[in-house]
Design an enzyme around this catalytic site. Structure first.
Site, PDB file in Angstrom:
ATOM      1  N   THR A  39     -14.365  -4.298  24.949  1.00  0.00           N
ATOM      2  CA  THR A  39     -14.798  -5.273  25.953  1.00  0.00           C
ATOM      3  C   THR A  39     -16.233  -4.898  26.324  1.00  0.00           C
ATOM      4  O   THR A  39     -16.719  -3.847  25.893  1.00  0.00           O
ATOM      5  CB  THR A  39     -13.851  -5.265  27.171  1.00  0.00           C
ATOM      6  OG1 THR A  39     -14.315  -6.225  28.125  1.00  0.00           O
ATOM      7  CG2 THR A  39     -13.792  -3.901  27.839  1.00  0.00           C
ATOM      8  N   THR A  40     -16.895  -5.743  27.108  1.00  0.00           N
ATOM      9  CA  THR A  40     -18.291  -5.461  27.472  1.00  0.00           C
ATOM     10  C   THR A  40     -18.367  -4.097  28.157  1.00  0.00           C
ATOM     11  O   THR A  40     -17.667  -3.844  29.133  1.00  0.00           O
ATOM     12  CB  THR A  40     -18.805  -6.551  28.442  1.00  0.00           C
ATOM     13  OG1 THR A  40     -18.339  -7.812  27.984  1.00  0.00           O
ATOM     14  CG2 THR A  40     -20.311  -6.545  28.511  1.00  0.00           C
ATOM     15  N   GLY A  86     -10.416 -11.235  34.589  1.00  0.00           N
ATOM     16  CA  GLY A  86      -9.588 -11.657  33.471  1.00  0.00           C
ATOM     17  C   GLY A  86      -8.349 -10.816  33.263  1.00  0.00           C
ATOM     18  O   GLY A  86      -7.225 -11.233  33.517  1.00  0.00           O
ATOM     19  N   ARG A 109     -13.933 -13.243  18.166  1.00  0.00           N
ATOM     20  CA  ARG A 109     -12.654 -12.541  18.047  1.00  0.00           C
ATOM     21  C   ARG A 109     -11.553 -13.169  18.906  1.00  0.00           C
ATOM     22  O   ARG A 109     -10.388 -12.906  18.715  1.00  0.00           O
ATOM     23  CB  ARG A 109     -12.807 -11.064  18.376  1.00  0.00           C
ATOM     24  CG  ARG A 109     -13.079 -10.792  19.827  1.00  0.00           C
ATOM     25  CD  ARG A 109     -13.001  -9.308  20.132  1.00  0.00           C
ATOM     26  NE  ARG A 109     -14.113  -8.583  19.564  1.00  0.00           N
ATOM     27  CZ  ARG A 109     -14.563  -7.430  20.092  1.00  0.00           C
ATOM     28  NH1 ARG A 109     -13.983  -6.903  21.155  1.00  0.00           N
ATOM     29  NH2 ARG A 109     -15.595  -6.811  19.556  1.00  0.00           N
ATOM     30  N   HIS A 110     -11.929 -13.931  19.924  1.00  0.00           N
ATOM     31  CA  HIS A 110     -10.881 -14.627  20.709  1.00  0.00           C
ATOM     32  C   HIS A 110     -11.291 -16.082  20.952  1.00  0.00           C
ATOM     33  O   HIS A 110     -10.798 -16.980  20.291  1.00  0.00           O
ATOM     34  CB  HIS A 110     -10.503 -13.877  21.998  1.00  0.00           C
ATOM     35  CG  HIS A 110     -11.629 -13.187  22.737  1.00  0.00           C
ATOM     36  ND1 HIS A 110     -12.774 -13.839  23.110  1.00  0.00           N
ATOM     37  CD2 HIS A 110     -11.759 -11.907  23.168  1.00  0.00           C
ATOM     38  CE1 HIS A 110     -13.567 -12.993  23.747  1.00  0.00           C
ATOM     39  NE2 HIS A 110     -12.992 -11.799  23.793  1.00  0.00           N
ATOM     40  N   GLU A 125     -19.933 -16.666  29.140  1.00  0.00           N
ATOM     41  CA  GLU A 125     -20.507 -15.340  28.932  1.00  0.00           C
ATOM     42  C   GLU A 125     -20.997 -15.286  27.494  1.00  0.00           C
ATOM     43  O   GLU A 125     -20.267 -15.673  26.575  1.00  0.00           O
ATOM     44  CB  GLU A 125     -19.453 -14.255  29.150  1.00  0.00           C
ATOM     45  CG  GLU A 125     -18.936 -14.197  30.568  1.00  0.00           C
ATOM     46  CD  GLU A 125     -17.783 -13.212  30.706  1.00  0.00           C
ATOM     47  OE1 GLU A 125     -17.293 -12.701  29.686  1.00  0.00           O
ATOM     48  OE2 GLU A 125     -17.367 -12.980  31.839  1.00  0.00           O
ATOM     49  N   ARG A 142      -1.592 -13.779  16.070  1.00  0.00           N
ATOM     50  CA  ARG A 142      -0.764 -14.348  14.996  1.00  0.00           C
ATOM     51  C   ARG A 142      -1.415 -15.567  14.338  1.00  0.00           C
ATOM     52  O   ARG A 142      -0.784 -16.231  13.541  1.00  0.00           O
ATOM     53  CB  ARG A 142       0.596 -14.778  15.562  1.00  0.00           C
ATOM     54  CG  ARG A 142       1.458 -13.645  16.055  1.00  0.00           C
ATOM     55  CD  ARG A 142       2.076 -12.905  14.860  1.00  0.00           C
ATOM     56  NE  ARG A 142       2.968 -11.862  15.310  1.00  0.00           N
ATOM     57  CZ  ARG A 142       4.275 -12.037  15.490  1.00  0.00           C
ATOM     58  NH1 ARG A 142       4.835 -13.191  15.283  1.00  0.00           N
ATOM     59  NH2 ARG A 142       5.023 -11.026  15.893  1.00  0.00           N
ATOM     60  N   ASP A 160     -10.164 -15.268  28.198  1.00  0.00           N
ATOM     61  CA  ASP A 160     -10.317 -14.773  26.820  1.00  0.00           C
ATOM     62  C   ASP A 160      -9.000 -14.234  26.256  1.00  0.00           C
ATOM     63  O   ASP A 160      -8.701 -14.394  25.075  1.00  0.00           O
ATOM     64  CB  ASP A 160     -11.324 -13.610  26.767  1.00  0.00           C
ATOM     65  CG  ASP A 160     -12.739 -14.035  27.073  1.00  0.00           C
ATOM     66  OD1 ASP A 160     -12.997 -15.249  27.164  1.00  0.00           O
ATOM     67  OD2 ASP A 160     -13.590 -13.141  27.237  1.00  0.00           O
ATOM     68  N   HIS A 161      -8.234 -13.542  27.112  1.00  0.00           N
ATOM     69  CA  HIS A 161      -7.019 -12.898  26.595  1.00  0.00           C
ATOM     70  C   HIS A 161      -5.964 -13.900  26.153  1.00  0.00           C
ATOM     71  O   HIS A 161      -5.085 -13.557  25.367  1.00  0.00           O
ATOM     72  CB  HIS A 161      -6.431 -11.947  27.641  1.00  0.00           C
ATOM     73  CG  HIS A 161      -7.247 -10.702  27.806  1.00  0.00           C
ATOM     74  ND1 HIS A 161      -7.829 -10.043  26.747  1.00  0.00           N
ATOM     75  CD2 HIS A 161      -7.589  -9.996  28.908  1.00  0.00           C
ATOM     76  CE1 HIS A 161      -8.493  -8.993  27.194  1.00  0.00           C
ATOM     77  NE2 HIS A 161      -8.365  -8.950  28.501  1.00  0.00           N
ATOM     78  N   ARG A 187     -17.861 -14.601  21.894  1.00  0.00           N
ATOM     79  CA  ARG A 187     -18.484 -13.442  21.246  1.00  0.00           C
ATOM     80  C   ARG A 187     -19.045 -13.821  19.889  1.00  0.00           C
ATOM     81  O   ARG A 187     -18.567 -14.761  19.245  1.00  0.00           O
ATOM     82  CB  ARG A 187     -17.451 -12.311  21.091  1.00  0.00           C
ATOM     83  CG  ARG A 187     -16.962 -11.758  22.419  1.00  0.00           C
ATOM     84  CD  ARG A 187     -16.064 -10.563  22.193  1.00  0.00           C
ATOM     85  NE  ARG A 187     -16.840  -9.422  21.761  1.00  0.00           N
ATOM     86  CZ  ARG A 187     -17.240  -8.422  22.546  1.00  0.00           C
ATOM     87  NH1 ARG A 187     -16.895  -8.409  23.816  1.00  0.00           N
ATOM     88  NH2 ARG A 187     -17.952  -7.439  22.061  1.00  0.00           N
ATOM     89  N   HIS A 230     -15.590  -7.226  36.145  1.00  0.00           N
ATOM     90  CA  HIS A 230     -15.157  -6.199  35.199  1.00  0.00           C
ATOM     91  C   HIS A 230     -14.231  -5.193  35.858  1.00  0.00           C
ATOM     92  O   HIS A 230     -14.627  -4.492  36.784  1.00  0.00           O
ATOM     93  CB  HIS A 230     -16.328  -5.474  34.526  1.00  0.00           C
ATOM     94  CG  HIS A 230     -16.020  -5.219  33.084  1.00  0.00           C
ATOM     95  ND1 HIS A 230     -15.147  -4.247  32.680  1.00  0.00           N
ATOM     96  CD2 HIS A 230     -16.398  -5.856  31.965  1.00  0.00           C
ATOM     97  CE1 HIS A 230     -15.027  -4.291  31.358  1.00  0.00           C
ATOM     98  NE2 HIS A 230     -15.767  -5.269  30.902  1.00  0.00           N
ATOM     99  N   GLY A 231     -13.008  -5.184  35.365  1.00  0.00           N
ATOM    100  CA  GLY A 231     -12.036  -4.187  35.798  1.00  0.00           C
ATOM    101  C   GLY A 231     -11.377  -4.459  37.134  1.00  0.00           C
ATOM    102  O   GLY A 231     -10.583  -3.637  37.617  1.00  0.00           O
ATOM    103  N   HIS A 253     -15.843 -15.840  27.195  1.00  0.00           N
ATOM    104  CA  HIS A 253     -16.890 -15.098  26.484  1.00  0.00           C
ATOM    105  C   HIS A 253     -16.818 -15.512  25.019  1.00  0.00           C
ATOM    106  O   HIS A 253     -15.861 -15.180  24.327  1.00  0.00           O
ATOM    107  CB  HIS A 253     -16.631 -13.597  26.648  1.00  0.00           C
ATOM    108  CG  HIS A 253     -17.715 -12.729  26.068  1.00  0.00           C
ATOM    109  ND1 HIS A 253     -17.745 -11.367  26.262  1.00  0.00           N
ATOM    110  CD2 HIS A 253     -18.791 -13.014  25.305  1.00  0.00           C
ATOM    111  CE1 HIS A 253     -18.811 -10.859  25.649  1.00  0.00           C
ATOM    112  NE2 HIS A 253     -19.451 -11.842  25.049  1.00  0.00           N
ATOM    113  N   GLU A 271     -24.409 -10.767  37.915  1.00  0.00           N
ATOM    114  CA  GLU A 271     -23.024 -10.318  38.049  1.00  0.00           C
ATOM    115  C   GLU A 271     -23.060  -8.799  37.982  1.00  0.00           C
ATOM    116  O   GLU A 271     -23.499  -8.220  36.985  1.00  0.00           O
ATOM    117  CB  GLU A 271     -22.146 -10.894  36.931  1.00  0.00           C
ATOM    118  CG  GLU A 271     -20.680 -10.448  37.094  1.00  0.00           C
ATOM    119  CD  GLU A 271     -19.728 -11.207  36.207  1.00  0.00           C
ATOM    120  OE1 GLU A 271     -19.819 -12.449  36.157  1.00  0.00           O
ATOM    121  OE2 GLU A 271     -18.895 -10.552  35.558  1.00  0.00           O
ATOM    122  N   ASN A 275     -11.232 -15.397  33.802  1.00  0.00           N
ATOM    123  CA  ASN A 275     -11.603 -15.206  32.398  1.00  0.00           C
ATOM    124  C   ASN A 275     -10.335 -15.310  31.547  1.00  0.00           C
ATOM    125  O   ASN A 275      -9.421 -14.494  31.673  1.00  0.00           O
ATOM    126  CB  ASN A 275     -12.269 -13.835  32.253  1.00  0.00           C
ATOM    127  CG  ASN A 275     -12.708 -13.574  30.836  1.00  0.00           C
ATOM    128  OD1 ASN A 275     -11.960 -13.837  29.906  1.00  0.00           O
ATOM    129  ND2 ASN A 275     -13.900 -13.055  30.654  1.00  0.00           N
TER     130      ASN A 275
END
Ligand code: PXP
Length: 249
Positions: free
Chosen positions: A104-105, A222, A53-54, A74, A22, A13-14, A49, A200-201, A47, A157, A11
């Site tokens: 996050t989700t 991710g 946002r990303h 996602e 920025r 996204d980050h 969203r 997740h996590g 993802h 998932e 993932n």
């Protein structure tokens, strides 16, 4: 014994979150995807969203256009996302619950509303018709897996957030309880004929332990990989995770 090789979705996204911090044209999302693929990722997970946002729409379109790789999208169960999925045609979609205020989700899908369930069902059916694998992000709860199968999901998932948090907190009772839930969910899901994924996590410590649970076909990871990439780069961070997940399989 499940012979299918495990798949790792990274993932990214980050990477888009860094860009958003920025509003710069970098880091480039396709370059990030190329790096994780070079490190052994089997798919790119993003993802899109509702608040963008990303990841933004053009990122998903570029990933599809510029790479020959599976994209796992996602998305929330909305008509807008349904139309985007059908138009962009990812390898798979993972339907997730989405709240604007969450970082996050936060949980698996909520099956308590008949109207929402119909929407899940419509999206799953249309995805299948278009050759897109419909996956539902769910709590490791047998009822939620049964509901997913009934509504047309072809995969689930399993939300591993609680398990991973218990592990990180050194909460051995919590970990044991969550572990039992996940193991049971994998068994129930396989009996239902669903493709079983986890996400997740998941970090580098829990990954090799999760990999001992037979029947999990795919992991979507991710945060831990992007954090490790700060020190070793995305390619190597992915390679290390893939090695942990495939050890012994
Ligand atoms: N799977 C789903 C459905 C998610 O929502 C997320 C977070 O975006 C992930 C996997 C990856 O979680 P993490 O970043 O904690 O590895």
């Amino acid at each position: 014994m499940d012979q299918a090789p495990i798949r790792l979705g990274v993932n990214i996204d980050h990477v888009a979150t860094l860009r958003r911090l920025r509003d710069t044209p970098y880091p480039d999302i396709v370059e990030a995807a190329r790096a994780v693929l070079a490190g052994g990722a089997d798919q790119i997970t993003v993802h899109l969203r509702e608040d963008r946002r990303h990841i933004v729409d053009s990122d998903v379109a570029r990933l599809k256009r510029e790479l020959d790789a599976d994209v796992n999208l996602e998305m929330a169960a909305t008509e807008e996302m349904h139309d985007i999925a059908v138009a962009l045609h990812p390898h798979s979609i993972c339907i997730v619950p989405e709240k604007r205020e969450e970082r996050t989700t936060e949980g698996g899908l909520d099956f308590s509303s008949a109207a929402r369930n119909r929407l899940y069902e419509t999206i799953a059916r249309d995805a299948s018709e278009y050759g897109i694998l419909p996956v539902f992000f769910v709590e490791p709860d047998p009822e939620h897996l049964e509901m997913s199968a009934r509504l047309g999901a072809r995969g689930v998932e399993l939300h591993t957030g609680a398990l991973c948090l218990a592990h990180q907190a050194g909460d051995s009772d919590g970990l044991e309880a969550e572990w039992a839930r996940v193991v049971q969910a994998v068994r129930v899901g396989r009996d239902l004929g669903l493709s079983i994924h986890a996400g997740h996590g998941i970090d580098y410590e829990i990954a090799p332990r999760l990999a001992t649970i037979e029947g999990i076909r795919e992991y979507n990871i991710g945060h831990a990989i992007v954090c490790e990439a700060v020190f070793v780069g995305l390619e190597e961070a992915t390679r290390r995770m893939k090695a942990l997940l495939t050890k012994g399989t």
